[in-house]
Design a protein around this motif. Structure first.
Motif, PDB file in Angstrom:
ATOM      1  N   GLU A 174       0.825  -1.208   0.000  1.00 53.16           N
ATOM      2  CA  GLU A 174       0.000   0.000   0.000  1.00 53.16           C
ATOM      3  C   GLU A 174       0.858   1.256   0.000  1.00 53.16           C
ATOM      4  N   ASP A 175       0.268   2.316  -0.494  1.00 53.54           N
ATOM      5  CA  ASP A 175       0.820   3.659  -0.314  1.00 53.54           C
ATOM      6  C   ASP A 175       0.438   4.120   1.092  1.00 53.54           C
ATOM      7  N   TYR A 176       1.172   5.089   1.619  1.00 52.63           N
ATOM      8  CA  TYR A 176       0.831   5.631   2.937  1.00 52.63           C
ATOM      9  C   TYR A 176      -0.298   6.632   2.754  1.00 52.63           C
ATOM     10  N   ARG A 177      -1.478   6.313   3.296  1.00 52.83           N
ATOM     11  CA  ARG A 177      -2.667   7.124   3.043  1.00 52.83           C
ATOM     12  C   ARG A 177      -3.116   7.953   4.236  1.00 52.83           C
ATOM     13  N   HIS A 178      -2.467   7.775   5.381  1.00 49.17           N
ATOM     14  CA  HIS A 178      -2.936   8.468   6.575  1.00 49.17           C
ATOM     15  C   HIS A 178      -2.841   9.978   6.437  1.00 49.17           C
ATOM     16  N   ASP A 179      -1.933  10.458   5.578  1.00 54.96           N
ATOM     17  CA  ASP A 179      -1.761  11.900   5.415  1.00 54.96           C
ATOM     18  C   ASP A 179      -2.713  12.481   4.383  1.00 54.96           C
ATOM     19  N   ARG A 180      -3.576  11.660   3.812  1.00 59.55           N
ATOM     20  CA  ARG A 180      -4.549  12.188   2.860  1.00 59.55           C
ATOM     21  C   ARG A 180      -5.607  12.996   3.598  1.00 59.55           C
ATOM     22  N   VAL A 181      -5.788  14.221   3.165  1.00 65.06           N
ATOM     23  CA  VAL A 181      -6.761  15.098   3.810  1.00 65.06           C
ATOM     24  C   VAL A 181      -8.154  14.845   3.251  1.00 65.06           C
ATOM     25  N   LEU A 182      -8.216  14.497   1.956  1.00 62.76           N
ATOM     26  CA  LEU A 182      -9.488  14.287   1.278  1.00 62.76           C
ATOM     27  C   LEU A 182      -9.452  12.973   0.512  1.00 62.76           C
ATOM     28  N   ASP A 183     -10.628  12.445   0.198  1.00 64.86           N
ATOM     29  CA  ASP A 183     -10.714  11.268  -0.654  1.00 64.86           C
ATOM     30  C   ASP A 183     -10.631  11.636  -2.127  1.00 64.86           C
ATOM     31  N   ASP A 184     -11.015  12.867  -2.444  1.00 60.81           N
ATOM     32  CA  ASP A 184     -11.011  13.330  -3.836  1.00 60.81           C
ATOM     33  C   ASP A 184     -10.652  14.805  -3.833  1.00 60.81           C
ATOM     34  N   ILE A 185      -9.705  15.193  -4.667  1.00 57.24           N
ATOM     35  CA  ILE A 185      -9.251  16.582  -4.678  1.00 57.24           C
ATOM     36  C   ILE A 185     -10.359  17.530  -5.134  1.00 57.24           C
ATOM     37  N   ASP A 186     -11.350  17.007  -5.843  1.00 61.53           N
ATOM     38  CA  ASP A 186     -12.473  17.853  -6.262  1.00 61.53           C
ATOM     39  C   ASP A 186     -13.296  18.342  -5.073  1.00 61.53           C
ATOM     40  N   LEU A 187     -13.105  17.717  -3.895  1.00 58.39           N
ATOM     41  CA  LEU A 187     -13.834  18.134  -2.693  1.00 58.39           C
ATOM     42  C   LEU A 187     -13.126  19.265  -1.948  1.00 58.39           C
ATOM     43  N   LEU A 188     -11.962  19.690  -2.438  1.00 61.77           N
ATOM     44  CA  LEU A 188     -11.203  20.733  -1.760  1.00 61.77           C
ATOM     45  C   LEU A 188     -11.980  22.047  -1.746  1.00 61.77           C
ATOM     46  N   ALA A 189     -11.969  22.711  -0.601  1.00 59.67           N
ATOM     47  CA  ALA A 189     -12.662  23.991  -0.465  1.00 59.67           C
ATOM     48  C   ALA A 189     -12.088  25.015  -1.436  1.00 59.67           C
ATOM     49  N   THR A 190     -12.969  25.787  -2.044  1.00 63.58           N
ATOM     50  CA  THR A 190     -12.549  26.787  -3.036  1.00 63.58           C
ATOM     51  C   THR A 190     -12.780  28.221  -2.572  1.00 63.58           C
ATOM     52  N   GLY A 191     -13.461  28.389  -1.441  1.00 65.97           N
ATOM     53  CA  GLY A 191     -13.748  29.743  -0.970  1.00 65.97           C
ATOM     54  C   GLY A 191     -15.053  30.303  -1.485  1.00 65.97           C
ATOM     55  N   THR A 192     -15.735  29.553  -2.343  1.00 65.65           N
ATOM     56  CA  THR A 192     -17.016  30.007  -2.879  1.00 65.65           C
ATOM     57  C   THR A 192     -18.032  28.873  -2.836  1.00 65.65           C
ATOM     58  N   ASP A 193     -19.294  29.229  -2.692  1.00 60.02           N
ATOM     59  CA  ASP A 193     -20.398  28.276  -2.737  1.00 60.02           C
ATOM     60  C   ASP A 193     -21.349  28.747  -3.833  1.00 60.02           C
TER      61      ASP A 193
END
Length: 479
Positions: A174-193
């Motif tokens: 396995e890759d080390y995944r504990h440092d993953r903040v999100l499951d998908d980068i598309d979920l990253l906050a953008t500052g707008t809704d």
């Protein structure tokens, strides 16, 4: 005279079937020195080869990686404590690995004793170029052969090593995944809704109140369940609002207008799209100590940050100096061989800021004289990130460029340097990561965005529009 009896060294025995055994590669501990505590109640095995590699790395000139190697060594030493050789090989408890129940265990495996004595185990050879990787893989192969029903997993961030281990017959890699903040980068906050249609048509309950000189609209939290302070809310019509603050029951919105945002000016610079205008509002907010600007190359992140810095220092007199630093992976080895002062050595990596100063002053009668004058008056200082640790920057405006290549640990250590009456702006493009052990999901920039979005004194903005040129926009989208 008889020779003394040789005491056999017992390798760590497999844990019960209910637990798992993870064999860690060196790069996992360099990437996250706290990784030993990330495997809950399971056993972590550190091959002797990993300790040898950490020992070599701790004395490197690359201060960032050598520092993390020393931290990992110190943590291992703290965990094994005064345990005897047999206990260390069998496994000692890892403090803090679980809040309740059995703790995880750490074991050191004496992999130098592995011999190719079991023909059924496909041990890799000791080719000089691959000897260390092969010895680490062999530890996992030996454990798997001794306990074929147990869960034995090699954890490494080296893609080729994962392929080699699987090709050698190791079932779990396995890759080390504990440092993953999100499951998908598309979920990253953008500052707008962005909301569909008309925003107010979705709101059944709204109150209006005053907070000082600001009019706020209070709506139920259920209408914007994911809202956070300093976020912008936009609909498909003309509505735009700024999240003033939130509590458990309500979201408090300060309604703004596109015209008002687009009329902002910093050092003669006007926004070229709405996202730049919203970023300018965040930069100019005295209640925001840190602004994180993300987006593709050519979106104007650096230009906006620099223009506001000059505006805040020379016109508003908010800060006494402008400090510019950026991530430069080869800098630890290359900077020492370049001539001149630290600022002169940093010049090749910070040429982008000179380019942006030319944009801001290119129309002046004597642009070179204007740029030199501004550099002196604004007290612009170019710094290497390797020399920022241990310092404290007070009454300063700080720009960290190309932050996508920093680890979570590195970015935390830099932001902790920000002193009183200072503002920091962090810039980065997650599509341009050049660190082989960092991905968009594990980048320190991603970590920073997700961990600080709910902090009331930080602002986040993703600037998508590419304004550098139509060719740059084509290249970003199609090449």
């Amino acid at each position: 005279m008889e020779s003394p009896a040789v005491v056999p060294v017992n390798p760590p025995q497999p844990a019960p079937a209910s637990n798992k055994i993870y064999v860690l590669d060196t790069n996992v501990l360099l990437h996250d020195p706290m990784a030993l505590s990330a495997f809950a109640e399971h056993k972590v095995v550190i091959p002797m080869t990993v300790l040898e590699e950490l020992d070599h790395i701790k004395d490197r000139r690359d201060k960032a990686v050598s520092r993390e190697a020393r931290i990992a060594i110190q943590l291992i030493d703290k965990m094994v404590g005064s345990a005897g050789p047999h206990e260390i090989q069998q496994g000692v408890d890892i403090p803090g690995s679980t809040l309740s129940g059995p703790k995880g265990q750490l074991a050191i495996y004496a992999d130098q004793l592995i011999k190719d004595e079991h023909s059924e185990v496909p041990f890799l050879d000791g080719t000089p170029d691959q000897a260390n990787d092969n010895r680490i893989i062999n530890v996992a192969l030996r454990l798997q052969s001794e306990s074929p029903d147990a869960f034995i997993c090699l954890v490494t961030k080296d893609i080729n090593m994962r392929i080699k281990a699987k090709g050698s017959g190791l079932r779990q890699v396995e890759d080390y995944r504990h440092d993953r903040v999100l499951d998908d980068i598309d979920l990253l906050a953008t500052g707008t809704d962005h909301t569909e249609g008309d925003f107010w048509s979705r709101i059944d309950d709204v109150d209006t109140l005053r907070d000082g000189d600001v009019t706020l609209h209070r709506i139920p939290r259920s209408a914007l369940p994911d809202a956070y302070t300093n976020e912008f809310v936009i609909d498909e019509q003309t509505f735009i609002a700024f999240v003033h603050h939130v509590d458990d029951e309500y979201v408090y919105l300060a309604v703004d207008s596109r015209d008002n945002l687009m009329n902002r000016r910093f050092w003669g610079l006007a926004p070229r799209n709405l996202e730049q205008a919203m970023a300018m509002k965040l930069l100019d907010d005295d209640d925001i100590d840190m602004t994180v600007l993300t987006g593709p190359a050519g979106s104007g992140k650096t230009l906006l940050a620099l223009a506001y810095g000059l505006h805040a220092i020379l016109e508003q007199k908010k800060y006494s100096k402008l400090i510019v630093a950026r991530s430069t992976p080869p800098i630890a080895e290359d900077i020492g061989f370049l001539p001149g002062t630290e600022e002169e050595k940093m010049a090749p990596w910070l040429a982008a800021f000179d380019d942006n100063l030319e944009i801001l002053h290119g129309g002046d009668e004597c642009s070179n004289g204007s740029i030199d004058y501004v550099k002196e008056r604004a007290n612009i200082q170019f710094k290497s990130l390797n020399f920022m640790r241990g310092r404290s920057f007070n009454n300063a405006y700080i720009i960290i460029d190309e932050a996508q290549g920093l680890t979570q640990f590195q970015l935390k250590s830099i932001i902790s340097r920000v002193g009183a009456d200072s503002k920091i702006v962090v810039l980065g493009n997650l599509a341009q990561i050049d660190n082989k052990y960092i991905s968009p999901l594990t980048s320190g920039l991603t970590y920073l965005v997700e961990k600080t979005k709910d902090y009331p004194h930080s602002g986040i903005m993703f600037i998508a529009g590419i304004v550098r040129s139509r060719l740059a926009a084509f290249a970003e989208e199609n090449l």
